[in-house]
Design a protein around this motif. Structure first.
Motif, PDB file in Angstrom:
ATOM      1  N   GLY A   1      15.329  -2.333  -5.255  1.00 55.08           N
ATOM      2  CA  GLY A   1      14.364  -1.841  -6.221  1.00 55.08           C
ATOM      3  C   GLY A   1      14.768  -0.515  -6.821  1.00 55.08           C
ATOM      4  N   VAL A   2      13.857   0.015  -7.638  1.00 55.60           N
ATOM      5  CA  VAL A   2      14.107   1.250  -8.371  1.00 55.60           C
ATOM      6  C   VAL A   2      12.821   2.080  -8.409  1.00 55.60           C
ATOM      7  N   LEU A   3      12.966   3.379  -8.206  1.00 50.59           N
ATOM      8  CA  LEU A   3      11.886   4.328  -8.440  1.00 50.59           C
ATOM      9  C   LEU A   3      12.241   5.074  -9.722  1.00 50.59           C
ATOM     10  N   LEU A   4      11.352   5.009 -10.720  1.00 51.61           N
ATOM     11  CA  LEU A   4      11.603   5.631 -12.008  1.00 51.61           C
ATOM     12  C   LEU A   4      10.449   6.558 -12.353  1.00 51.61           C
ATOM     13  N   ALA A   5      10.780   7.713 -12.916  1.00 54.90           N
ATOM     14  CA  ALA A   5       9.769   8.648 -13.395  1.00 54.90           C
ATOM     15  C   ALA A   5      10.226   9.191 -14.737  1.00 54.90           C
ATOM     16  N   GLY A   6       9.270   9.347 -15.655  1.00 53.88           N
ATOM     17  CA  GLY A   6       9.666   9.793 -16.982  1.00 53.88           C
ATOM     18  C   GLY A   6       8.592  10.553 -17.718  1.00 53.88           C
TER      19      GLY A   6
ATOM     20  N   ALA B   1      13.828   9.852 -18.776  1.00 53.22           N
ATOM     21  CA  ALA B   1      13.463   9.282 -17.478  1.00 53.22           C
ATOM     22  C   ALA B   1      14.633   9.408 -16.515  1.00 53.22           C
ATOM     23  N   ALA B   2      14.284   9.390 -15.236  1.00 56.65           N
ATOM     24  CA  ALA B   2      15.267   9.400 -14.159  1.00 56.65           C
ATOM     25  C   ALA B   2      14.896   8.283 -13.199  1.00 56.65           C
ATOM     26  N   ALA B   3      15.907   7.658 -12.607  1.00 59.56           N
ATOM     27  CA  ALA B   3      15.660   6.557 -11.682  1.00 59.56           C
ATOM     28  C   ALA B   3      16.623   6.636 -10.510  1.00 59.56           C
ATOM     29  N   ILE B   4      16.108   6.252  -9.351  1.00 58.96           N
ATOM     30  CA  ILE B   4      16.941   6.213  -8.143  1.00 58.96           C
ATOM     31  C   ILE B   4      16.783   4.845  -7.488  1.00 58.96           C
ATOM     32  N   PRO B   5      17.818   4.408  -6.758  1.00 55.32           N
ATOM     33  CA  PRO B   5      17.718   3.094  -6.108  1.00 55.32           C
ATOM     34  C   PRO B   5      16.834   3.133  -4.864  1.00 55.32           C
ATOM     35  N   ILE B   6      16.178   2.031  -4.620  1.00 58.29           N
ATOM     36  CA  ILE B   6      15.483   1.802  -3.355  1.00 58.29           C
ATOM     37  C   ILE B   6      16.393   0.861  -2.573  1.00 58.29           C
ATOM     38  N   VAL B   7      16.848   1.321  -1.421  1.00 59.80           N
ATOM     39  CA  VAL B   7      17.885   0.619  -0.658  1.00 59.80           C
ATOM     40  C   VAL B   7      17.332   0.181   0.686  1.00 59.80           C
ATOM     41  N   THR B   8      17.666  -1.056   1.097  1.00 59.22           N
ATOM     42  CA  THR B   8      17.271  -1.515   2.423  1.00 59.22           C
ATOM     43  C   THR B   8      18.073  -0.748   3.460  1.00 59.22           C
ATOM     44  N   THR B   9      17.438  -0.412   4.556  1.00 60.25           N
ATOM     45  CA  THR B   9      18.146   0.333   5.597  1.00 60.25           C
ATOM     46  C   THR B   9      19.081  -0.570   6.390  1.00 60.25           C
ATOM     47  N   GLU B  10      18.711  -1.831   6.514  1.00 60.79           N
ATOM     48  CA  GLU B  10      19.503  -2.735   7.341  1.00 60.79           C
ATOM     49  C   GLU B  10      20.849  -3.100   6.717  1.00 60.79           C
TER      50      GLU B  10
ATOM     51  N   LEU C   1      11.138   9.766  -2.055  1.00 55.85           N
ATOM     52  CA  LEU C   1      11.484   8.464  -1.461  1.00 55.85           C
ATOM     53  C   LEU C   1      11.863   8.613   0.009  1.00 55.85           C
ATOM     54  N   ALA C   2      12.551   9.696   0.342  1.00 57.13           N
ATOM     55  CA  ALA C   2      12.975   9.921   1.724  1.00 57.13           C
ATOM     56  C   ALA C   2      11.778  10.141   2.652  1.00 57.13           C
TER      57      ALA C   2
ATOM     58  N   ARG D   1       0.831  -1.203   0.000  1.00 58.02           N
ATOM     59  CA  ARG D   1       0.000   0.000   0.000  1.00 58.02           C
ATOM     60  C   ARG D   1       0.863   1.249   0.000  1.00 58.02           C
ATOM     61  N   ASN D   2       1.960   1.222   0.755  1.00 57.54           N
ATOM     62  CA  ASN D   2       2.840   2.384   0.825  1.00 57.54           C
ATOM     63  C   ASN D   2       3.497   2.677  -0.521  1.00 57.54           C
ATOM     64  N   TYR D   3       3.997   1.650  -1.213  1.00 59.50           N
ATOM     65  CA  TYR D   3       4.618   1.874  -2.519  1.00 59.50           C
ATOM     66  C   TYR D   3       3.595   2.386  -3.525  1.00 59.50           C
ATOM     67  N   GLN D   4       2.386   1.827  -3.513  1.00 57.86           N
ATOM     68  CA  GLN D   4       1.368   2.310  -4.435  1.00 57.86           C
ATOM     69  C   GLN D   4       1.006   3.759  -4.108  1.00 57.86           C
ATOM     70  N   HIS D   5       0.954   4.090  -2.827  1.00 56.91           N
ATOM     71  CA  HIS D   5       0.680   5.474  -2.420  1.00 56.91           C
ATOM     72  C   HIS D   5       1.805   6.400  -2.899  1.00 56.91           C
ATOM     73  N   LEU D   6       3.042   5.978  -2.749  1.00 53.82           N
ATOM     74  CA  LEU D   6       4.188   6.769  -3.204  1.00 53.82           C
ATOM     75  C   LEU D   6       4.083   7.046  -4.702  1.00 53.82           C
ATOM     76  N   VAL D   7       3.829   6.008  -5.480  1.00 52.79           N
ATOM     77  CA  VAL D   7       3.722   6.149  -6.932  1.00 52.79           C
ATOM     78  C   VAL D   7       2.562   7.070  -7.295  1.00 52.79           C
ATOM     79  N   ASP D   8       1.412   6.841  -6.690  1.00 53.43           N
ATOM     80  CA  ASP D   8       0.237   7.666  -6.986  1.00 53.43           C
ATOM     81  C   ASP D   8       0.465   9.121  -6.614  1.00 53.43           C
ATOM     82  N   GLN D   9       1.050   9.354  -5.434  1.00 48.89           N
ATOM     83  CA  GLN D   9       1.291  10.721  -4.978  1.00 48.89           C
ATOM     84  C   GLN D   9       2.272  11.443  -5.905  1.00 48.89           C
ATOM     85  N   LEU D  10       3.345  10.788  -6.264  1.00 44.63           N
ATOM     86  CA  LEU D  10       4.334  11.403  -7.153  1.00 44.63           C
ATOM     87  C   LEU D  10       3.716  11.702  -8.516  1.00 44.63           C
TER      88      LEU D  10
END
Length: 145
Positions: free
Chosen positions: A118-123, A103-112, A142-143, A10-19
């Motif tokens: 993963g990748v967040l991409l927008a174009g 398009a631009a893309a940034i990494p999705i990184v585990t905190t641990e 993403l932050a 749900r959080n990832y879908q919210h992030l994508v929708d919001q962006l």
């Protein structure tokens, strides 16, 4: 599916929708690595898509914008996606499927473990360009996620 996995989806879908809704991007997507072997990375959450082709794309490390981000763990952007051919390292299946020109893309990184999962991409489909400022904007979204 666990409660935590369901909440994360749900959080990832919210992030994508919001962006997508608060910016001028024509396409926004998140590709994530599967928890089970062979740990393929696929586009799972998108907004602004023109069809369902994105569901069949499996990212390959080092190929295309998203693949380069997965391999290097660093953001990447390109304003000439339409010039890439199938044999080119910058050939980007998601750009072809969604008719993206930049398009631009940034990494999705585990905190641990600080692993790219993963990748967040927008174009854009138009003549709009992406730059380091686009990377900063995606990183901000993403932050706050």
């Amino acid at each position: 599916m666990t409660l935590a996995e369901n909440a994360n989806q749900r959080n990832y879908q919210h992030l994508v929708d919001q962006l997508y809704q608060t910016s001028d991007f024509d396409f926004v997507g998140v590709a994530l690595q599967a928890n089970q072997a062979p740990h393929q990375i696929t586009w799972q959450y998108v907004a602004g898509n023109r069809g369902e082709q994105f569901r069949k794309i499996i990212l390959r490390s080092g190929i295309g914008i998203a693949g380069l981000v997965v391999r290097t763990g660093k953001p990447f952007w390109n304003n000439a996606l339409q010039n890439a051919t199938y044999t080119d390292v910058l050939y980007t299946p998601i750009a072809q499927a969604e008719c993206l020109t930049s398009a631009a893309a940034i990494p999705i990184v585990t905190t641990e473990f600080r692993l790219v999962t993963g990748v967040l991409l927008a174009g854009y489909r138009s003549t709009q360009t992406v730059s380091d400022q686009t990377i900063s904007r995606l990183s901000h979204y993403l932050a706050t996620f």
